[in-house]
Design an enzyme around this catalytic site. Structure first.
Site, PDB file in Angstrom:
ATOM      1  N   THR A   1      -3.144  14.999   1.402  1.00  0.00           N
ATOM      2  CA  THR A   1      -2.187  13.936   2.203  1.00  0.00           C
ATOM      3  C   THR A   1      -3.297  12.935   2.421  1.00  0.00           C
ATOM      4  OG1 THR A   1      -0.902  13.537   4.217  1.00  0.00           O
ATOM      5  CG2 THR A   1      -2.381  15.280   4.377  1.00  0.00           C
ATOM      6  N   GLY A   2      -2.932  11.682   2.777  1.00  0.00           N
ATOM      7  CA  GLY A   2      -4.045  10.650   3.174  1.00  0.00           C
ATOM      8  C   GLY A   2      -3.534   9.323   2.331  1.00  0.00           C
TER       9      GLY A   2
ATOM     10  N   ARG B   1       5.189   0.412  -5.094  1.00  0.00           N
ATOM     11  CA  ARG B   1       3.952   1.087  -4.861  1.00  0.00           C
ATOM     12  C   ARG B   1       4.142   2.707  -5.152  1.00  0.00           C
ATOM     13  NH1 ARG B   1       1.693   5.343  -1.396  1.00  0.00           N
ATOM     14  NH2 ARG B   1      -0.349   5.139  -1.154  1.00  0.00           N
ATOM     15  N   VAL B   2       3.213   3.418  -5.889  1.00  0.00           N
ATOM     16  CA  VAL B   2       3.491   4.871  -6.057  1.00  0.00           C
ATOM     17  C   VAL B   2       2.140   5.446  -5.392  1.00  0.00           C
ATOM     18  CG1 VAL B   2       3.562   6.693  -7.665  1.00  0.00           C
ATOM     19  CG2 VAL B   2       5.058   4.671  -7.921  1.00  0.00           C
ATOM     20  N   GLY B   3       2.146   6.337  -4.569  1.00  0.00           N
ATOM     21  CA  GLY B   3       0.917   7.182  -4.121  1.00  0.00           C
ATOM     22  C   GLY B   3       0.529   8.074  -4.976  1.00  0.00           C
ATOM     23  N   ASP B   4      -0.215   8.895  -4.346  1.00  0.00           N
ATOM     24  CA  ASP B   4      -0.777  10.179  -5.060  1.00  0.00           C
ATOM     25  C   ASP B   4       0.282  11.337  -5.096  1.00  0.00           C
ATOM     26  OD1 ASP B   4      -1.237  10.218  -2.075  1.00  0.00           O
ATOM     27  OD2 ASP B   4      -1.766  12.136  -2.441  1.00  0.00           O
TER      28      ASP B   4
ATOM     29  N   GLY C   1      -3.162   7.291  -0.565  1.00  0.00           N
ATOM     30  CA  GLY C   1      -2.953   7.676  -2.024  1.00  0.00           C
ATOM     31  C   GLY C   1      -4.036   6.918  -2.837  1.00  0.00           C
TER      32      GLY C   1
ATOM     33  N   THR D   1       3.241  13.007   6.001  1.00  0.00           N
ATOM     34  CA  THR D   1       3.619  13.532   4.514  1.00  0.00           C
ATOM     35  C   THR D   1       3.766  14.807   4.611  1.00  0.00           C
ATOM     36  OG1 THR D   1       2.614  11.831   3.517  1.00  0.00           O
ATOM     37  CG2 THR D   1       2.536  13.747   2.248  1.00  0.00           C
TER      38      THR D   1
HETATM   39  N1  ASP Z   1      -0.814  10.207   0.220  1.00  0.00           N
HETATM   40  C1  ASP Z   1       0.650   9.473   0.753  1.00  0.00           C
HETATM   41  C2  ASP Z   1       0.640   8.285  -0.008  1.00  0.00           C
HETATM   42  O1  ASP Z   1      -0.415   7.682  -0.121  1.00  0.00           O
HETATM   43  C3  ASP Z   1       0.656   9.078   2.225  1.00  0.00           C
HETATM   44  C4  ASP Z   1       0.311  10.201   3.111  1.00  0.00           C
HETATM   45  O2  ASP Z   1      -0.092  11.295   2.752  1.00  0.00           O
HETATM   46  O3  ASP Z   1       0.402  10.155   4.352  1.00  0.00           O
HETATM   47  O4  ASP Z   1       1.844   7.780  -0.500  1.00  0.00           O
END
Ligand code: ASP
Length: 322
Positions: free
Chosen positions: A228-229, A205-208, A231, A177
């Site tokens: 990042t990480g 699905r929607v992340g952060d 979500g 990301t």
């Molecule tokens: N944070 C992003 C999500 O969960 C993925 C990522 O940061 O690798 O969509």
């Protein structure tokens, strides 16, 4: 006000298993440098918003990251991207979610901020906006043979050995990301985050990354943050806003990102978050609880030098990977 324009970018937090080969790793690292250079170039004629959008745009077109061209595939084998951008001067936000036919997703998010009355547009509505502004591309621009092969093998493995391979999917998917935080010469702050999301995510699905306060936050005189990480954890912790709240309360930026990563780790365990942030004086900080940065299982020296956070300050014209 005349302060030094400064930008920091990240290319995700996670596992080194993300890299297909050495060529991919090198391209990934040089892409970060290209992104900060693009951000600094933008600083000459534009503001912090231009800086973060230009930097993230470079990474979206690069193809090495889980954003834009490189976006990972969801459970149905499709690309679905999320992105958000924030302008610290007036807390304007633009974001898109579940976008399938755009490479330059961060620019689409900026269009939501500047050309609509909304904050977040999803799916077909976002695609329509992309068409109106010439950002729509066919899926062939986003899905290649490599991605399809990787998807097929993950799906195969997931079916036969579910637990181990869920771990594998996570290990392979959580890096890439992209995000940027910047301070411009007038003291304005901005943040941007763009992603293809987590690999094999449920469609829709929607992340952060498109959620203000979760995947990013920018507020003049306080700080700008990009996350990042995983979500689902970052949203529940409201990680980016939490950093800003600490900084507003007098905590130094370095300590603030560390405290929030510790908080997330305490709540949800390790391996799920990375943050970059910049304060109103241009101090840059980053903190991660993921394998690639704590060196778990990979004490090799190049792991230490891999930290994908690059900072370039305008006056020195130097690039430093933290
Ligand atoms: N944070 C992003 C999500 O969960 C993925 C990522 O940061 O690798 O969509």
């Amino acid at each position: 006000m005349n302060v030094k324009a400064t930008i920091a970018v990240h290319g995700g937090a996670g596992s080194l298993g993300y890299f297909i080969d050495e060529g991919h790793r090198r391209k990934y690292l040089s892409g970060l440098v290209n992104a900060v250079n693009a951000g600094l170039e933008a600083a000459k004629r534009g503001n912090a918003l231009d800086m973060v959008v230009e930097a993230v745009t470079v990474m979206e077109f690069d193809g090495s990251y889980d954003a834009g061209k490189g976006s990972v595939l969801n459970l149905y084998g499709e690309v679905e991207q999320d992105a958000g951008v924030m302008w610290g001067k007036d807390l304007s936000v633009g974001a898109v979610a579940s976008v399938k036919h755009v490479v330059n997703t961060i620019r689409l998010a900026r269009l939501v901020m500047e050309k609509t009355d909304h904050v977040l547009i999803t799916g077909d509505g976002a695609e329509e906006l992309a068409k109106q502004f010439g950002l729509w591309v066919p899926s062939t621009e986003l899905i290649n043979e490599n991605k399809i092969n990787r998807y097929k093998s993950l799906i195969r493995n997931l079916r036969s050995r579910y637990e181990k391979n869920t771990y594998l999917a996570r290990k392979l998917g959580l890096l890439g990301t992209v995000g940027a935080v910047a301070l411009d010469r007038d003291g304005n702050l901005a943040a941007a985050t763009s992603t293809g999301g987590t690999i094999l995510k449920w469609p829709g699905r929607v992340g952060d990354s498109p959620i203000p306060g979760a995947g990013y936050w920018a507020e003049n005189d306080v700080c700008a943050v990009s996350a990042t990480g995983i979500g689902e954890f970052i949203i529940r912790a409201m990680a980016s806003f939490r950093v800003a709240t600490l900084v507003r309360g007098g905590v130094r930026i370095n300590d603030a990102v560390k405290q929030v990563v510790d908080y997330v780790t305490k709540l949800f365990g390790p391996g799920n978050i990375g943050l970059i942030a910049i304060d109103s004086s241009g101090n840059v900080a980053s903190a991660f609880n993921t394998e690639a940065w704590v060196g778990h299982g990979a004490g090799r020296i190049w792991v230490g030098s891999l930290l994908p956070t690059c900072q370039v300050t305008h006056s020195h014209e130097t690039t430093k990977c933290l």
